[in-house]
Design a protein around this motif. Structure first.
Motif, mmCIF file in Angstrom:
data_model
loop_
_atom_site.group_PDB
_atom_site.id
_atom_site.type_symbol
_atom_site.label_atom_id
_atom_site.label_comp_id
_atom_site.label_asym_id
_atom_site.label_seq_id
_atom_site.Cartn_x
_atom_site.Cartn_y
_atom_site.Cartn_z
ATOM 1 N N ASP A 1 39.796 -23.637 38.860
ATOM 2 C CA ASP A 1 41.200 -23.701 38.451
ATOM 3 C C ASP A 1 41.335 -23.915 36.951
ATOM 4 O O ASP A 1 42.177 -23.296 36.284
ATOM 5 C CB ASP A 1 41.914 -24.828 39.194
ATOM 6 C CG ASP A 1 42.046 -24.546 40.680
ATOM 7 O OD1 ASP A 1 42.318 -25.487 41.443
ATOM 8 O OD2 ASP A 1 41.869 -23.378 41.076
ATOM 9 N N MET A 2 40.490 -24.776 36.400
ATOM 10 C CA MET A 2 40.529 -25.046 34.965
ATOM 11 C C MET A 2 40.142 -23.795 34.186
ATOM 12 O O MET A 2 40.777 -23.447 33.172
ATOM 13 C CB MET A 2 39.573 -26.198 34.641
ATOM 14 C CG MET A 2 39.611 -26.650 33.188
ATOM 15 S SD MET A 2 41.136 -27.510 32.750
ATOM 16 C CE MET A 2 40.917 -29.018 33.691
ATOM 17 N N ALA A 3 39.130 -23.092 34.649
ATOM 18 C CA ALA A 3 38.678 -21.882 33.956
ATOM 19 C C ALA A 3 39.777 -20.841 33.895
ATOM 20 O O ALA A 3 39.975 -20.174 32.880
ATOM 21 C CB ALA A 3 37.436 -21.323 34.656
ATOM 22 N N SER A 4 40.512 -20.685 35.012
ATOM 23 C CA SER A 4 41.564 -19.672 35.036
ATOM 24 C C SER A 4 42.681 -20.014 34.059
ATOM 25 O O SER A 4 43.341 -19.122 33.523
ATOM 26 C CB SER A 4 42.129 -19.539 36.452
ATOM 27 O OG SER A 4 42.871 -20.695 36.807
ATOM 28 N N LYS A 5 42.894 -21.305 33.805
ATOM 29 C CA LYS A 5 43.978 -21.702 32.904
ATOM 30 C C LYS A 5 43.604 -21.550 31.435
ATOM 31 O O LYS A 5 44.478 -21.351 30.587
ATOM 32 C CB LYS A 5 44.366 -23.169 33.169
ATOM 33 C CG LYS A 5 44.972 -23.414 34.547
ATOM 34 C CD LYS A 5 46.278 -22.672 34.729
ATOM 35 C CE LYS A 5 46.850 -22.832 36.119
ATOM 36 N NZ LYS A 5 47.422 -24.143 36.393
ATOM 37 N N ILE A 6 42.319 -21.639 31.114
ATOM 38 C CA ILE A 6 41.935 -21.568 29.691
ATOM 39 C C ILE A 6 41.185 -20.299 29.348
ATOM 40 O O ILE A 6 40.703 -20.137 28.224
ATOM 41 C CB ILE A 6 41.089 -22.812 29.298
ATOM 42 C CG1 ILE A 6 39.776 -22.856 30.071
ATOM 43 C CG2 ILE A 6 41.883 -24.085 29.504
ATOM 44 C CD1 ILE A 6 38.854 -23.995 29.634
ATOM 45 N N GLY A 7 41.084 -19.370 30.334
ATOM 46 C CA GLY A 7 40.502 -18.064 30.032
ATOM 47 C C GLY A 7 38.995 -18.019 30.011
ATOM 48 O O GLY A 7 38.407 -17.150 29.365
#
Length: 906
Positions: free
Chosen positions: A202-208
């Motif tokens: 989830d974190m990766a998807s938010k920061i690209g």
């Protein structure tokens, strides 16, 4: 002499091989446009609000459009060449073939198509208005901590339903205005089933950050840490935390000066263990609860004698929790019967049940709302929502379709009536705060379950009716034999992407005689053991969509009670065995699979109402595959050919999507619905396969038929959108407008026609006669018609023409009161939009584009009350300023308004 002969010989060789070269070019162009379609699909998935298209991708797309246009023009030049001169084009064809080949290679983008948008720092969230001085003070304290460089971690805690998430959503949106202070604001909904891997994803998807899929948690943590360290001034909001999170294992850096971590939780211990500045959200005080309840239930009800004291006691039972107050108020809204109010108070006061992990007070309110549904079918509809993953945005149409398949919506005469009933049920659940209206995309609504509400639903279904739900939890191992218990009624394992198989091979097939619903979509299941369905005779709904299976097990033939079989987007599914035994089947989804022929036994499915049947390996649907008589209400075969007689005989059809090869088949379809009600929706292509742009209406016809002859085209009465492309109108009278001569009925007789798109139509100089323009047209786009000279022909007067004497001349006025968007593009011979001295009155016009219409000499538009602040957007290309000076204007005020707009558009 010899050299000249050699050149001639080479020319004749070129001429002989030209057809082969052109076929090669055509195949390459088809391959290129196939690649472009795939890129378009990827773009839709990747182009999120915080992203923008890479420059190289944008340039590639523009090159594809340019090349398509150049190939089209080359084909036209070759078609116009004589036998003697055709061979001279061979080099041009080879050159274009090489260019197309290069574009195909360039279009194989291995990496993402998008990059971060530097202007985006976070996502705006939907919010609700909050009440109470305590809430206001809490928000002010949180904001003060966020602005204080000495405070790095903030823990917002309080009991379930007290408003923690609602407060932080407002804070999130307020933070997005602080661009000078923060580089990025990240919202992550954690939920109870937290795992390090899910949080990292989830974190990766938010920061690209992109994971390949084979990294371990430590490597992923390092990648996130590196990316977040570059965004030195960040705010990370972790909503609904149930336990301590080891930030270093996730990859969240320790908060330095300027960066913040905010979490919401029901546990003070979580705040303490994570070293947060704890801020408690307290329940509403009595007066605030009463004010909120009064707003939601309506003051009119409370004015009824003796209701107010009962209502105040009910509010006391809500323990100051906004969620409880809103839930109960919504349940009692518009009820004016004193006996119902007294009974509600007794029910609420007597409630003694509780749920593990939920505060007793909250559960009482939620269970109260559920019980007051009273109708068991309504309650089952609500419980079915818990089959979806936590925090899942459920599309309304998908959910209602599940209810219909499960038999929770009573069977009616039409599918539209069933959907109307399903929507009414959904509104009932929304009005009782058991579902949240999350968002809309056009006319498509999405709903969500509040996590507390879902917990309550899962608690109910842990007993009776018995559900087993592990949806969207990242399962890698299937349920064990004990979990497939005999009393199960519904099972949902949907969207566990790494599941791959359903149960260990050494395990005997599950014995679940009461199982009615099995949802396995999106699990990447590769195969299903042959005997898996041997002991699930009661199964009604089986959803295997978005999986990797290549065939179905024989035991599916045992499912004689099956009403819905969903196999959509199983792109490796090459074989579907005979469906003869599935005589109860009402819904069959075979969209986007790889079968090469239509499954056998379709004619035995006499109960079938809903059929999606499309495989890229099937170009034509055979005659006689439907039962007679047929119950089909929805038929989607997309761009596969189907006989007009086949469709005409489907007397209950409400929605149709498919392709007819010629007007003969199309006429059979249209004639059938002249004597009975036509479908509520359709998308019909007549002619060749091809791209036709985005569809905006529910009743659309696409004509891509090659040669068209006078009086050949008949249209359905209630058509809303007409697309005519890649066609030629054959007539000895080329001067005659095509929409007057080639259509059996004038377009003015189609009052529902709103959108008209004409593209690449040959041998056409005029589109409309004055009395043929559709009266309620909202969008008109005409492009790439190389011989078109006039939009509205000038040889006669017609509808809505008002004569007025001006300096001895008659001025004709064409009124198009609903026209919002008009685009004229690449019309090299276009001289006029309507006749000389005529004006077009377009009161609703919002967008006007005139591009590459080199010979256009007059602007006929008259726009009443055009103000400088008008929202009208205008694009004129190329060289708009030079064109504006040379063009004649029917309305000088429009010209004055337009020139400043053009400067901004250049």
């Amino acid at each position: 002499m010899g050299l000249a002969l050699n050149k001639i010989d080479k020319h004749w060789d070129n001429n002989r091989s030209l057809n082969q070269h052109m076929n090669d070019l055509k195949r390459k162009v088809m391959e290129l446009n196939g690649v472009k379609e795939d890129i378009d699909s990827r773009m839709k998935a990747e182009l999120q609000p915080r992203k923008k298209l890479k420059t190289e991708v944008q340039i590639w797309l523009e090159n594809v459009e340019r090349t398509n246009g150049e190939v089209q023009k080359l084909n036209e030049r070759i078609g116009e060449s004589s036998t003697l001169t055709r061979g001279f084009h061979a080099d041009d064809v080879l050159k274009r073939t090489r260019e197309v080949g290069e574009l195909i290679q360039q279009g194989k983008f291995e990496e993402d198509l998008v990059v971060d948008n530097p202007q985006w720092i976070g996502q705006v969230l939907s919010t609700t208005r909050l009440s109470g001085e305590g809430t206001k003070a809490c928000m002010e304290e949180i904001w003060k901590c966020l602005m204080d460089d000495e405070v790095g971690k903030i823990g917002v805690w309080g009991m379930g339903g007290v408003g923690k998430t609602s407060i932080m959503k407002l804070i999130n949106n307020q933070l997005l205005q602080e661009r000078e202070k923060f580089d990025i604001v990240i919202w992550i909904t954690v939920s109870k089933e937290m795992s390090i891997a899910k949080l990292q994803k989830d974190m990766a998807s938010k920061i690209g950050v992109s994971f390949c899929g084979d990294e371990d948690e430590i490597t992923r943590a390092g990648m996130l840490l590196e990316a977040l360290s570059r965004k030195r001034r960040s705010v990370i909001i972790l909503d609904d935390l149930w336990q301590e999170v080891p930030l270093d294992k996730v990859g969240i850096p320790e908060q330095s000066t300027g960066s913040k971590l905010v979490l919401t939780t029901r546990s003070f211990d979580v705040c303490r263990k994570m070293s947060c500045r704890a801020i408690k959200v307290k329940p509403l005080v009595e007066g605030e609860s009463w004010k909120l309840f009064s707003e939601k239930v309506g003051r009119g009800i409370l004015n009824i004698p003796e209701v107010e004291p009962i209502a105040k006691k009910i509010v006391e039972c809500c323990a100051g929790l906004p969620l409880g107050v809103i839930t109960v108020a919504s349940c009692m809204k518009d009820i004016d019967d004193l006996y119902e109010w007294r009974n509600a108070l007794k029910e609420l006061s007597d409630r003694k049940k509780s749920v593990n992990g939920l505060e007793e007070e909250v559960f009482q309110q939620l269970r109260f709302s559920y019980d007051r549904l009273k109708d068991p079918k309504l309650q089952h509809c609500f419980l079915s929502c818990a089959l979806y993953p936590e925090d899942w945005e459920i599309e309304e149409r998908e959910l209602v379709q599940l209810w219909i398949a499960e038999g929770l919506v009573e069977e009616m005469d039409s599918r539209q009536e069933e959907f109307d009933r399903g929507r009414a049920i959904m509104n009932r659940l929304l009005n009782n705060c058991l579902l949240e209206d999350f968002s809309k995309w056009g006319d498509r609504r999405q709903v969500k379950m509040h996590d507390l509400v879902r917990d309550m639903a899962l608690h109910i279904t842990s007993e009776k009716p018995r559900f087993f739900v592990k949806a969207g939890m990242g399962l890698r191992e299937p349920p064990n034999v004990q979990e497939w218990s005999e009393d199960l009624e519904k099972v949902s394992l949907m969207w566990n992407r790494k599941l791959e198989f359903l149960y260990p091979l050494e395990m005997s097939p599950p014995k679940c005689p009461m199982l009615t619903t099995l949802l396995l979509s999106g699990c990447d299941i590769q195969s299903i053991p042959e005997g898996f369905f041997s002991h699930t005779d009661g199964l009604k709904v089986l959803d295997l969509s978005f999986n990797l299976i290549e065939s179905l097990p024989n035991s599916i033939s045992n499912l004689k009670n099956l009403t819905a079989l969903l196999l959509g987007n199983c792109r490796r599914l090459k074989y579907v065995r005979s469906l003869s035994n599935l005589r109860a089947l009402k819904e069959l989804d075979l969209l986007g699979i790889a079968i090469k022929e239509v499954p056998q036994g379709m004619q035995n499915l006499s109960s079938l109402k809903f059929l999606k049947l499309y495989s890229w390996n099937i170009d034509e649907i055979p005659n006689g595959i439907f039962p007679r008589p047929s119950c089909l209400q929805v038929l989607e075969v997309h761009q596969a050919l189907i006989g007009g007689k086949e469709v005409a005989e489907l007397k209950k059809l409400e929605y149709f999507e498919g392709r007819f090869y010629d007007f003969h088949n199309f006429d059979m379809y249209v004639h059938a619905f002249h004597v009975r009600e036509e479908p509520h929706g359709y998308l019909i292509i007549v002619g060749e396969r091809g791209r036709h742009g985005e569809i905006y209406s529910s009743k659309t016809i696409v004509l891509r038929v090659g040669s068209v002859y006078p009086n050949q085209i008949m249209l359905p009465r209630h058509i809303e959108e007409l697309i005519v492309c890649d066609s030629s109108f054959e007539s000895h009278e080329e001067e005659y407008p095509i929409f007057s001569r080639f259509f059996l009925t004038s377009l003015r007789n189609f009052p529902f026609l709103k959108i008209l798109y004409i593209s690449n139509v040959k041998y056409t100089k005029r589109l409309f006669s004055p009395n043929c323009v559709p009266p309620n047209l909202e969008q008109l786009k005409v492009s790439d018609c190389n011989q078109l000279e006039e939009i509205i022909a000038s040889e006669e007067r017609g509808r809505e023409i008002i004569a007025s004497e001006e300096r001895g001349r008659v001025t004709m006025k064409f009124c198009l009161p609903r026209l919002k968007k008009m685009t004229l593009c690449s019309l090299p011979e276009l001289k006029s939009i309507c006749s000389v001295d005529a004006v077009m009155i377009c009161e609703s016009l919002e967008f006007l584009a005139i591009e590459y219409c080199w010979k256009l000499g007059r602007m006929p538009f008259k726009l009443p009350q055009v103000e400088p602040s008008s929202p009208l957007k205008v694009a004129i290309r190329p060289k708009p300023m030079e064109l504006c000076e040379s063009i004649e204007w029917a309305d000088p005020d429009f010209k004055s308004f337009l020139i400043p707009k053009l400067i901004r558009w250049m």
